[in-house]
Write a protein that holds these residues in place. Sequence first.
Motif, PDB file in Angstrom:
ATOM      1  N   TYR A   1       0.831  -1.202   0.000  1.00 58.18           N
ATOM      2  CA  TYR A   1       0.000   0.000   0.000  1.00 58.18           C
ATOM      3  C   TYR A   1       0.872   1.261   0.000  1.00 58.18           C
ATOM      4  N   ILE A   2       1.892   1.265   0.840  1.00 54.31           N
ATOM      5  CA  ILE A   2       2.773   2.434   0.925  1.00 54.31           C
ATOM      6  C   ILE A   2       3.502   2.644  -0.403  1.00 54.31           C
TER       7      ILE A   2
ATOM      8  N   ILE B   1       5.399   8.349  -4.378  1.00 55.01           N
ATOM      9  CA  ILE B   1       6.136   8.530  -5.628  1.00 55.01           C
ATOM     10  C   ILE B   1       7.614   8.708  -5.299  1.00 55.01           C
ATOM     11  N   ASP B   2       8.447   8.381  -6.250  1.00 51.78           N
ATOM     12  CA  ASP B   2       9.879   8.593  -6.092  1.00 51.78           C
ATOM     13  C   ASP B   2      10.173  10.082  -6.205  1.00 51.78           C
ATOM     14  N   ILE B   3      11.123  10.522  -5.434  1.00 51.97           N
ATOM     15  CA  ILE B   3      11.555  11.912  -5.516  1.00 51.97           C
ATOM     16  C   ILE B   3      12.621  11.983  -6.601  1.00 51.97           C
ATOM     17  N   PRO B   4      12.366  12.787  -7.629  1.00 50.39           N
ATOM     18  CA  PRO B   4      13.354  12.853  -8.713  1.00 50.39           C
ATOM     19  C   PRO B   4      14.640  13.526  -8.249  1.00 50.39           C
ATOM     20  N   LYS B   5      15.739  13.076  -8.783  1.00 53.30           N
ATOM     21  CA  LYS B   5      17.025  13.687  -8.490  1.00 53.30           C
ATOM     22  C   LYS B   5      17.313  14.745  -9.546  1.00 53.30           C
TER      23      LYS B   5
END
Length: 57
Positions: free
Chosen positions: A22-23, A28-32
């Motif tokens: 669920y998590i 969302i991924d944090i963009p670099k």
Amino acid sequence: MELVFEDETNVVEEIVETVTDYIVEKTIDIPKIILQPKSEISWDFEDFDLDVSNIKL
């Protein structure tokens, strides 16, 4: 009364797996972001005095 630890372990494993899924699904991924200058950069620092005599707290 006999405790069945194997079944309890399975229940805990299922809960952990469900919550983890669920998590992962809801985040969302944090963009670099990488900033790279196109040319050489120079910088300078000039010392200064900040007049705060008129600031009333």
